[in-house]
Enzyme design. Structure first.
Site, PDB file in Angstrom:
ATOM      1  N   LYS A   1      19.700  54.620   7.346  1.00  0.00           N
ATOM      2  CA  LYS A   1      19.582  54.542   8.423  1.00  0.00           C
ATOM      3  C   LYS A   1      20.856  54.109   9.581  1.00  0.00           C
ATOM      4  O   LYS A   1      21.916  55.628   9.690  1.00  0.00           O
ATOM      5  CB  LYS A   1      17.820  54.560   9.891  1.00  0.00           C
ATOM      6  CG  LYS A   1      18.161  55.474  10.458  1.00  0.00           C
ATOM      7  CD  LYS A   1      17.564  55.188  11.894  1.00  0.00           C
ATOM      8  CE  LYS A   1      17.227  55.184  13.038  1.00  0.00           C
ATOM      9  NZ  LYS A   1      16.258  54.532  14.592  1.00  0.00           N
TER      10      LYS A   1
ATOM     11  N   ASN B   1      15.594  49.670  16.755  1.00  0.00           N
ATOM     12  CA  ASN B   1      13.827  49.188  17.135  1.00  0.00           C
ATOM     13  C   ASN B   1      14.565  49.062  18.481  1.00  0.00           C
ATOM     14  O   ASN B   1      14.284  48.202  19.079  1.00  0.00           O
ATOM     15  CB  ASN B   1      13.856  47.913  16.557  1.00  0.00           C
ATOM     16  CG  ASN B   1      13.943  47.714  15.157  1.00  0.00           C
ATOM     17  OD1 ASN B   1      13.072  48.295  14.549  1.00  0.00           O
ATOM     18  ND2 ASN B   1      14.439  47.231  14.388  1.00  0.00           N
TER      19      ASN B   1
END
Length: 280
Positions: A214, A122
């Site tokens: 991820k 993020n």
């Protein structure tokens, strides 16, 4: 002084490599472009300024003994032309290879890659680079020229989130500390992940707090050179939805290399995706 006015320490032949695409495609975060088109940065505790000219890579600000290191780091001994030939059976991958075929998957230190992609969550690339720079300056070994290497797991293990407050890493600080503790105490043996079955290697990394699919795939691909790893971020997810609704081509092996070409293509080529679908 621009690199073009200095004599290189050594030169490597690399006719099918794009230095800019390789060092600025989101797989590593410690290189920055210079005004003359060269790149300066560190990999582990090795520093260099690297320029590109007529199929050659010119290395400055380094030492002759580091030639094998940089040759390995840039994966110059691998036959990427064979990969591109195989991928070009597919129309989209053929376009991606034509656009970004000079990318090499750099062989990063696994600990550095793991931390870098924990930090990447993020986050955007300028902030990732800033956090990594502060991490190295605060906890890494001092190097010549006022630079700092990447801190070892032992340098971070036992620290507190307050100790890492100056990094401005937010929630990621706790994840870094958990990773450092697991590696330092031997709970996670990074060298094992080169040879473990891929699914077992994924699961081992996912025992770290905050490491999801991820981050695990990125660490395996960019840190352990597990070319069968396949990170899926928002760009790859979009590419799979647009171009491969029935699944990614089975012949596109190694998947990790194909993924990197596709990622850079769809993220940076203005013609890769129709404008009306680009932010869909």
């Amino acid at each position: 002084m621009p690199a073009c006015f200095l004599s290189p320490v050594f030169i490597l032949t690399a006719p099918d490599v794009s230095l800019a695409d390789t060092l600025d495609c989101g797989q590593c975060f410690r290189f920055s472009p210079n005004a003359d088109g060269s790149f300066s940065g560190l990999a582990g505790n090795h520093f260099a300024t690297i320029a590109q000219r007529e199929g050659q890579l010119l290395f400055y600000d380094t030492i002759p003994e580091d030639l094998p290191f940089w040759q390995n780091y840039l994966d110059l001994n691998e036959d990427y032309a064979a990969y591109r030939k195989a991928f070009s059976q597919d129309d989209i991958l053929r376009q991606a290879c034509a656009y970004a075929g000079g990318i090499r998957l750099v062989r990063q230190d696994p600990w550095e890659a793991l931390c870098s992609f924990i930090i990447s969550q993020n986050n955007n690339i300028p902030r990732i680079k800033g956090i990594i720079d502060r991490l190295c300056a605060q906890f890494g070994p001092a190097l010549p020229g006022g630079r700092y290497g990447f801190p070892s797991p032992e340098a971070l293990a036992g620290r507190s989130t307050d100790d890492l407050a100056g990094l401005r890493a937010g929630f990621r600080a706790g994840y870094l500390l958990d990773a450092a503790q697991q590696v330092a105490d031997g709970q996670l043996v990074l060298s094992d992940l080169y040879s473990l079955p891929l699914q077992d290697a994924r699961q081992a990394l996912r025992q770290i707090k905050g490491v999801g699919p991820k981050v695990a795939e990125c660490a395996l691909l960019y840190g352990f050179h597990r070319l069968d790893a396949f990170p899926v971020d928002v760009w790859i997810k979009r590419a799979l939805q647009l171009f491969y609704p029935d699944g990614f081509p089975a012949f596109a092996i190694p998947k990790g290399v194909a993924q990197q070409y596709l990622f850079h293509y769809i993220r940076t080529c203005p013609d890769a995706v129709p404008k009306e679908l680009r932010h869909a």
